[in-house]
Design a protein around this motif. Structure first.
Motif, PDB file in Angstrom:
ATOM      1  N   GLN A  50       0.832  -1.195   0.000  1.00 51.31           N
ATOM      2  CA  GLN A  50       0.000   0.000   0.000  1.00 51.31           C
ATOM      3  C   GLN A  50       0.870   1.250   0.000  1.00 51.31           C
ATOM      4  OE1 GLN A  50      -2.870   0.134   3.167  1.00 51.31           O
ATOM      5  NE2 GLN A  50      -3.078   2.354   3.042  1.00 51.31           N
ATOM      6  N   LEU A  51       1.897   1.258   0.851  1.00 53.94           N
ATOM      7  CA  LEU A  51       2.759   2.420   0.954  1.00 53.94           C
ATOM      8  C   LEU A  51       3.594   2.610  -0.300  1.00 53.94           C
ATOM      9  CD1 LEU A  51       3.914   2.025   4.657  1.00 53.94           C
ATOM     10  CD2 LEU A  51       2.215   3.606   3.742  1.00 53.94           C
ATOM     11  N   LEU A  52       4.058   1.514  -0.884  1.00 53.42           N
ATOM     12  CA  LEU A  52       4.827   1.600  -2.121  1.00 53.42           C
ATOM     13  C   LEU A  52       3.973   2.176  -3.235  1.00 53.42           C
ATOM     14  CD1 LEU A  52       6.814  -1.759  -2.073  1.00 53.42           C
ATOM     15  CD2 LEU A  52       7.766   0.550  -1.930  1.00 53.42           C
ATOM     16  N   ALA A  53       2.730   1.751  -3.304  1.00 49.15           N
ATOM     17  CA  ALA A  53       1.823   2.268  -4.325  1.00 49.15           C
ATOM     18  C   ALA A  53       1.626   3.766  -4.140  1.00 49.15           C
ATOM     19  CB  ALA A  53       0.485   1.532  -4.253  1.00 49.15           C
ATOM     20  N   MET A  54       1.378   4.160  -2.912  1.00 49.76           N
ATOM     21  CA  MET A  54       1.143   5.565  -2.620  1.00 49.76           C
ATOM     22  C   MET A  54       2.399   6.385  -2.883  1.00 49.76           C
ATOM     23  SD  MET A  54      -0.437   7.200   0.836  1.00 49.76           S
ATOM     24  CE  MET A  54       0.862   6.572   1.906  1.00 49.76           C
ATOM     25  N   ALA A  55       3.554   5.833  -2.515  1.00 44.74           N
ATOM     26  CA  ALA A  55       4.814   6.549  -2.704  1.00 44.74           C
ATOM     27  C   ALA A  55       5.134   6.748  -4.167  1.00 44.74           C
ATOM     28  CB  ALA A  55       5.943   5.768  -2.030  1.00 44.74           C
ATOM     29  N   THR A  56       4.970   5.709  -4.942  1.00 47.20           N
ATOM     30  CA  THR A  56       5.283   5.784  -6.367  1.00 47.20           C
ATOM     31  C   THR A  56       4.405   6.802  -7.065  1.00 47.20           C
ATOM     32  OG1 THR A  56       5.903   3.447  -6.341  1.00 47.20           O
ATOM     33  CG2 THR A  56       5.550   4.466  -8.484  1.00 47.20           C
ATOM     34  N   ILE A  57       3.114   6.773  -6.781  1.00 45.08           N
ATOM     35  CA  ILE A  57       2.193   7.712  -7.416  1.00 45.08           C
ATOM     36  C   ILE A  57       2.475   9.135  -6.955  1.00 45.08           C
ATOM     37  CG2 ILE A  57      -0.210   8.436  -7.509  1.00 45.08           C
ATOM     38  CD1 ILE A  57      -1.002   5.576  -7.687  1.00 45.08           C
ATOM     39  N   VAL A  96      10.914  19.154  -2.250  1.00 50.23           N
ATOM     40  CA  VAL A  96       9.893  20.189  -2.358  1.00 50.23           C
ATOM     41  C   VAL A  96       8.840  19.763  -3.369  1.00 50.23           C
ATOM     42  CG1 VAL A  96       9.439  22.579  -3.040  1.00 50.23           C
ATOM     43  CG2 VAL A  96      11.505  22.009  -1.734  1.00 50.23           C
ATOM     44  N   LEU A  97       9.319  19.204  -4.473  1.00 52.06           N
ATOM     45  CA  LEU A  97       8.438  18.755  -5.542  1.00 52.06           C
ATOM     46  C   LEU A  97       7.441  17.706  -5.049  1.00 52.06           C
ATOM     47  CD1 LEU A  97       9.627  17.834  -9.101  1.00 52.06           C
ATOM     48  CD2 LEU A  97       8.422  16.143  -7.772  1.00 52.06           C
ATOM     49  N   VAL A  98       7.949  16.706  -4.332  1.00 50.58           N
ATOM     50  CA  VAL A  98       7.081  15.649  -3.835  1.00 50.58           C
ATOM     51  C   VAL A  98       6.114  16.168  -2.781  1.00 50.58           C
ATOM     52  CG1 VAL A  98       7.005  13.419  -2.693  1.00 50.58           C
ATOM     53  CG2 VAL A  98       8.826  13.901  -4.317  1.00 50.58           C
ATOM     54  N   LYS A  99       6.635  16.948  -1.862  1.00 47.55           N
ATOM     55  CA  LYS A  99       5.798  17.453  -0.771  1.00 47.55           C
ATOM     56  C   LYS A  99       4.661  18.325  -1.280  1.00 47.55           C
ATOM     57  CE  LYS A  99       6.121  20.081   3.544  1.00 47.55           C
ATOM     58  NZ  LYS A  99       7.033  20.784   4.483  1.00 47.55           N
ATOM     59  N   ARG A 100       4.932  19.110  -2.306  1.00 47.44           N
ATOM     60  CA  ARG A 100       3.975  20.084  -2.792  1.00 47.44           C
ATOM     61  C   ARG A 100       2.659  19.472  -3.263  1.00 47.44           C
ATOM     62  NH1 ARG A 100       3.130  22.268  -7.726  1.00 47.44           N
ATOM     63  NH2 ARG A 100       4.966  21.292  -8.644  1.00 47.44           N
ATOM     64  N   ILE A 101       2.725  18.286  -3.861  1.00 46.32           N
ATOM     65  CA  ILE A 101       1.479  17.754  -4.396  1.00 46.32           C
ATOM     66  C   ILE A 101       1.099  16.371  -3.869  1.00 46.32           C
ATOM     67  CG2 ILE A 101       1.910  19.002  -6.548  1.00 46.32           C
ATOM     68  CD1 ILE A 101       2.142  16.144  -7.799  1.00 46.32           C
ATOM     69  N   SER A 102       1.893  15.826  -2.963  1.00 47.48           N
ATOM     70  CA  SER A 102       1.595  14.476  -2.472  1.00 47.48           C
ATOM     71  C   SER A 102       0.204  14.389  -1.841  1.00 47.48           C
ATOM     72  CB  SER A 102       2.653  14.023  -1.468  1.00 47.48           C
ATOM     73  OG  SER A 102       2.695  14.885  -0.350  1.00 47.48           O
ATOM     74  N   THR A 116      -6.797  12.282  -4.356  1.00 42.39           N
ATOM     75  CA  THR A 116      -7.328  11.727  -5.600  1.00 42.39           C
ATOM     76  C   THR A 116      -7.621  10.245  -5.441  1.00 42.39           C
ATOM     77  OG1 THR A 116      -6.127  13.343  -6.946  1.00 42.39           O
ATOM     78  CG2 THR A 116      -6.859  11.323  -8.045  1.00 42.39           C
ATOM     79  N   ALA A 117      -6.676   9.525  -4.843  1.00 39.97           N
ATOM     80  CA  ALA A 117      -6.864   8.088  -4.640  1.00 39.97           C
ATOM     81  C   ALA A 117      -8.047   7.817  -3.707  1.00 39.97           C
ATOM     82  CB  ALA A 117      -5.589   7.471  -4.070  1.00 39.97           C
TER      83      ALA A 117
END
Length: 211
Positions: free
Chosen positions: A6-13, A30-36, A42-43
């Motif tokens: 579950q975490l791998l799926a969430m991390a990859t997306i 910064v890039l990852v944090k901004r829209i994670s 969405t999921a």
């Protein structure tokens, strides 16, 4: 293992979608944090994903993940020294089957995303670094936060993820031993056939049950 998937799926997306939405020059953390958070929402709110719709999940993966994950490097690392012995065609087939395996394996996990949040740690890297580790933790409703780290590399087309660490285990290392075992029995072609059979079996099962 279910939590890890579950975490791998969430991390990859989260990482992949961030790479699509932001300029390549933006710092990876910064890039990852901004829209994670947006990706997680969405999921949560996509009824098809919540229902485990493999078609919807595959569309999401193909549009938002595949262009931003270095599957060839990931596969090469998982295959280890055997990668150099593979022909270009074998390398292409192996990368494709490994990619498909990850899609099927983690598609069911996407429907399990509920109330998780992600907290990022300060980036320990020099601005000139072309490979960094982005560290974060996933806060779950019950239990202790789960460490979740990424290995990313800067390429001409932007930052790309090539490994993920959940609960202290790197994805590449998780597959490396099983890949080596299959290669020792039937060579690269044997590993490809094993992955093809696994993918065929997963494709015939409801997405929510794929593990």
């Amino acid at each position: 293992m279910k939590l890890m998937k579950q975490l791998l799926a969430m991390a990859t997306i989260a990482f992949a979608t961030a790479a699509q939405a932001a300029p390549a020059v933006e710092a990876p953390d910064v890039l990852v944090k901004r829209i994670s958070q947006d990706v997680i929402e969405t999921a949560k709110n996509d009824k098809a994903i919540q229902a485990g719709d493999i078609k919807r999940v595959t569309e999401l993966v193909e549009s938002k993940i595949l262009p931003y994950v270095d599957f060839q490097r990931m596969t090469a690392l998982a295959a280890g020294r055997f990668w150099r012995d593979a022909t270009p065609d074998q390398q292409k087939q192996l990368s494709s089957e490994f990619r498909t395996l990850l899609i099927y394996t983690y598609s069911g996990a996407l429907s399990q995303i509920k109330n998780e949040t992600v907290e990022f740690k300060p980036l320990r890297a020099d601005p000139a670094d072309t490979e960094v580790e982005v560290r974060s933790q996933v806060n779950v409703a019950r239990g202790e936060p789960v460490p979740l780290n990424y290995r990313v590399a800067k390429t001409p087309s932007g930052w790309k993820i090539y490994d993920i660490n959940v609960l202290g285990a790197w994805l590449v290392e998780t597959y490396k031993s099983s890949f080596a075992s299959e290669i020792s029995k039937g060579g690269i072609d044997g590993l490809i056939k094993t992955l093809q059979a696994k993918n065929k079996a997963l494709a015939s099962r409801p997405a929510a049950k794929a593990k």
